[in-house]
Scaffold this motif. Structure first.
Motif, PDB file in Angstrom:
ATOM      1  N   LEU A  57       0.823  -1.211   0.000  1.00  0.00           N
ATOM      2  CA  LEU A  57       0.000   0.000   0.000  1.00  0.00           C
ATOM      3  C   LEU A  57       0.858   1.263   0.000  1.00  0.00           C
ATOM      4  CD1 LEU A  57      -2.916  -0.914   2.457  1.00  0.00           C
ATOM      5  CD2 LEU A  57      -2.678  -1.395   0.029  1.00  0.00           C
ATOM      6  N   TYR A  58       1.890   1.291   0.835  1.00  0.00           N
ATOM      7  CA  TYR A  58       2.731   2.498   0.849  1.00  0.00           C
ATOM      8  C   TYR A  58       4.108   2.249   1.422  1.00  0.00           C
ATOM      9  CZ  TYR A  58       0.868   3.040   5.685  1.00  0.00           C
ATOM     10  OH  TYR A  58       0.475   2.850   6.984  1.00  0.00           O
ATOM     11  N   GLU A  59       4.972   3.216   1.118  1.00  0.00           N
ATOM     12  CA  GLU A  59       6.346   3.242   1.632  1.00  0.00           C
ATOM     13  C   GLU A  59       6.563   4.567   2.343  1.00  0.00           C
ATOM     14  OE1 GLU A  59       9.268   2.935  -1.451  1.00  0.00           O
ATOM     15  OE2 GLU A  59       8.387   1.093  -2.239  1.00  0.00           O
ATOM     16  N   VAL A  60       7.332   4.534   3.415  1.00  0.00           N
ATOM     17  CA  VAL A  60       7.744   5.769   4.092  1.00  0.00           C
ATOM     18  C   VAL A  60       9.270   5.811   4.053  1.00  0.00           C
ATOM     19  CG1 VAL A  60       7.704   7.082   6.240  1.00  0.00           C
ATOM     20  CG2 VAL A  60       5.709   5.712   5.591  1.00  0.00           C
ATOM     21  N   HIS A  61       9.818   6.882   3.489  1.00  0.00           N
ATOM     22  CA  HIS A  61      11.266   7.067   3.413  1.00  0.00           C
ATOM     23  C   HIS A  61      11.688   8.105   4.438  1.00  0.00           C
ATOM     24  CE1 HIS A  61      12.126   5.140  -0.682  1.00  0.00           C
ATOM     25  NE2 HIS A  61      10.864   4.861  -0.390  1.00  0.00           N
ATOM     26  N   GLU A  62      12.459   7.675   5.410  1.00  0.00           N
ATOM     27  CA  GLU A  62      12.906   8.597   6.467  1.00  0.00           C
ATOM     28  C   GLU A  62      14.190   9.283   6.043  1.00  0.00           C
ATOM     29  OE1 GLU A  62      12.857   6.540  10.225  1.00  0.00           O
ATOM     30  OE2 GLU A  62      10.788   5.938   9.854  1.00  0.00           O
ATOM     31  N   ALA A  63      14.165  10.616   6.172  1.00  0.00           N
ATOM     32  CA  ALA A  63      15.208  11.431   5.559  1.00  0.00           C
ATOM     33  C   ALA A  63      16.558  11.330   6.244  1.00  0.00           C
ATOM     34  CB  ALA A  63      14.746  12.886   5.525  1.00  0.00           C
ATOM     35  N   ALA A  64      16.580  11.267   7.554  1.00  0.00           N
ATOM     36  CA  ALA A  64      17.865  11.387   8.250  1.00  0.00           C
ATOM     37  C   ALA A  64      17.739  10.851   9.661  1.00  0.00           C
ATOM     38  CB  ALA A  64      18.275  12.856   8.281  1.00  0.00           C
ATOM     39  N   GLU A  65      18.865  10.545  10.277  1.00  0.00           N
ATOM     40  CA  GLU A  65      18.872  10.117  11.679  1.00  0.00           C
ATOM     41  C   GLU A  65      18.948  11.365  12.543  1.00  0.00           C
ATOM     42  OE1 GLU A  65      20.204   6.812  13.207  1.00  0.00           O
ATOM     43  OE2 GLU A  65      20.281   5.648  11.341  1.00  0.00           O
ATOM     44  N   ILE A  66      17.815  11.741  13.055  1.00  0.00           N
ATOM     45  CA  ILE A  66      17.729  12.953  13.868  1.00  0.00           C
ATOM     46  C   ILE A  66      17.290  12.520  15.263  1.00  0.00           C
ATOM     47  CG2 ILE A  66      16.392  15.092  14.147  1.00  0.00           C
ATOM     48  CD1 ILE A  66      16.397  15.237  11.031  1.00  0.00           C
ATOM     49  N   PRO A  67      17.879  13.077  16.318  1.00  0.00           N
ATOM     50  CA  PRO A  67      17.497  12.647  17.675  1.00  0.00           C
ATOM     51  C   PRO A  67      16.007  12.847  17.913  1.00  0.00           C
ATOM     52  CG  PRO A  67      19.456  14.041  17.716  1.00  0.00           C
ATOM     53  CD  PRO A  67      18.936  14.079  16.317  1.00  0.00           C
ATOM     54  N   LYS A  68      15.347  11.830  18.485  1.00  0.00           N
ATOM     55  CA  LYS A  68      13.897  11.921  18.730  1.00  0.00           C
ATOM     56  C   LYS A  68      13.662  12.678  20.033  1.00  0.00           C
ATOM     57  CE  LYS A  68      12.449   7.992  15.944  1.00  0.00           C
ATOM     58  NZ  LYS A  68      13.681   7.749  15.224  1.00  0.00           N
ATOM     59  N   LYS A  69      14.119  13.921  20.037  1.00  0.00           N
ATOM     60  CA  LYS A  69      14.074  14.731  21.258  1.00  0.00           C
ATOM     61  C   LYS A  69      13.391  16.058  20.983  1.00  0.00           C
ATOM     62  CE  LYS A  69      18.452  14.898  22.531  1.00  0.00           C
ATOM     63  NZ  LYS A  69      19.737  14.845  23.174  1.00  0.00           N
ATOM     64  N   ASP A  70      12.772  16.596  22.010  1.00  0.00           N
ATOM     65  CA  ASP A  70      12.147  17.913  21.971  1.00  0.00           C
ATOM     66  C   ASP A  70      13.081  18.920  21.291  1.00  0.00           C
ATOM     67  OD1 ASP A  70      10.593  20.090  22.500  1.00  0.00           O
ATOM     68  OD2 ASP A  70      11.176  20.244  24.598  1.00  0.00           O
ATOM     69  N   GLY A  71      12.555  19.729  20.381  1.00  0.00           N
ATOM     70  CA  GLY A  71      13.366  20.741  19.718  1.00  0.00           C
ATOM     71  C   GLY A  71      13.747  20.347  18.302  1.00  0.00           C
ATOM     72  N   HIS A  72      13.956  19.044  18.066  1.00  0.00           N
ATOM     73  CA  HIS A  72      14.273  18.579  16.713  1.00  0.00           C
ATOM     74  C   HIS A  72      12.987  18.350  15.921  1.00  0.00           C
ATOM     75  CE1 HIS A  72      18.598  17.927  16.990  1.00  0.00           C
ATOM     76  NE2 HIS A  72      18.399  17.520  18.232  1.00  0.00           N
ATOM     77  N   GLN A  73      13.143  18.228  14.589  1.00  0.00           N
ATOM     78  CA  GLN A  73      12.019  17.841  13.732  1.00  0.00           C
ATOM     79  C   GLN A  73      12.453  16.658  12.876  1.00  0.00           C
ATOM     80  OE1 GLN A  73       9.546  20.966  11.987  1.00  0.00           O
ATOM     81  NE2 GLN A  73      11.084  22.428  12.667  1.00  0.00           N
ATOM     82  N   LEU A  74      11.521  15.754  12.641  1.00  0.00           N
ATOM     83  CA  LEU A  74      11.766  14.622  11.741  1.00  0.00           C
ATOM     84  C   LEU A  74      11.052  14.901  10.429  1.00  0.00           C
ATOM     85  CD1 LEU A  74      11.102  11.648  14.205  1.00  0.00           C
ATOM     86  CD2 LEU A  74      13.254  12.812  13.725  1.00  0.00           C
ATOM     87  N   PHE A  75      11.542  14.319   9.352  1.00  0.00           N
ATOM     88  CA  PHE A  75      10.832  14.464   8.080  1.00  0.00           C
ATOM     89  C   PHE A  75      11.024  13.237   7.216  1.00  0.00           C
ATOM     90  CE2 PHE A  75      14.532  16.285   5.665  1.00  0.00           C
ATOM     91  CZ  PHE A  75      15.356  16.597   6.743  1.00  0.00           C
TER      92      PHE A  75
END
Ligand code: PA5
Ligand code: NI
Length: 196
Positions: A52-70
């Motif tokens: 049905l779908y694929e999700v491509h994660e852009a970068a290894e970014i800390p999963k912490k307040d202040g950062h953003q994931l995309f």
């Protein structure tokens, strides 16, 4: 100060993939078992178990307040019964976290709902910047004939609550009709009222 280094991820605009993605998740029909309204049609397609779908994660970014994931999502066209292919859908585990979707290709809807089951559907297509405010559950639906592709940007500490959607579903579903896609009540909806 320990600074995190700036970075750039390139999205291949011909297909929505991120060639240098740090992770790619693929979701097949079996991963959405129980979410399509027509359970007979769902069961009938499970042998074939389409992607049905694929999700491509852009970068290894800390999963912490202040950062953003995309990440990008590439959602295939198709239906289960008369219901369009869609993502699982989720609330954020930290439910007050918002999100921005930016449409890159294809055609669809961003279906959102409050915990009480109030629905809001926004158009998704190339150029659409759609805002998911805090507390709204969200699911994407491909109503077109091509892949629906979008970029999602969200707070790194948002997390995912898939359980509520698995238990309750969305109050409405999007189905094919003679005049195009339409929203109808979800016969499998089990929510509303129990969550404030
Ligand atoms: O962060 C988001 O909301 C999106 O990147 C989704 O995770 C993505 O579209 C896949 O949907 P789901 O997470 O509901 O399977
Ligand atoms: Ni989200």
């Amino acid at each position: 100060m320990n600074y995190f280094e700036p970075l750039t991820a390139f999205v291949d605009l011909t297909d929505g993939t991120i060639p240098e993605a740090t992770a790619v998740q693929r979701r097949r029909l079996v991963d959405l078992k129980g979410l399509f309204a027509d359970s007979q049609a769902e069961t009938a397609r499970l042998g074939e178990n389409p992607l049905l779908y694929e999700v491509h994660e852009a970068a290894e970014i800390p999963k912490k307040d202040g950062h953003q994931l995309f990440s990008t999502t590439i959602l295939r066209p198709g239906t289960v019964g008369d219901e369009y292919f869609m993502t699982k859908g989720h609330y954020h585990a930290r439910s007050d976290r918002s999100e921005l979707y930016y449409g890159l290709a294809g055609e669809g809807l961003l279906l959102m709902q409050t915990p009480e089951g109030r629905i809001n559907a926004q158009p998704m297509r190339a150029g659409a910047a759609c805002y998911v405010p805090p507390y709204w559950g969200h699911r994407s639906i491909n109503t077109g004939l091509e892949n629906l592709v979008f970029l999602a940007v969200y707070p790194a500490d948002a997390g995912y609550d898939y359980g509520t959607i698995a238990e309750e579903g969305f109050a409405q579903i999007v189905v094919t009709g003679p005049e195009g896609p339409r929203l109808v009540p979800n016969p499998r909806y089990r929510g509303g009222g129990s969550r404030a």
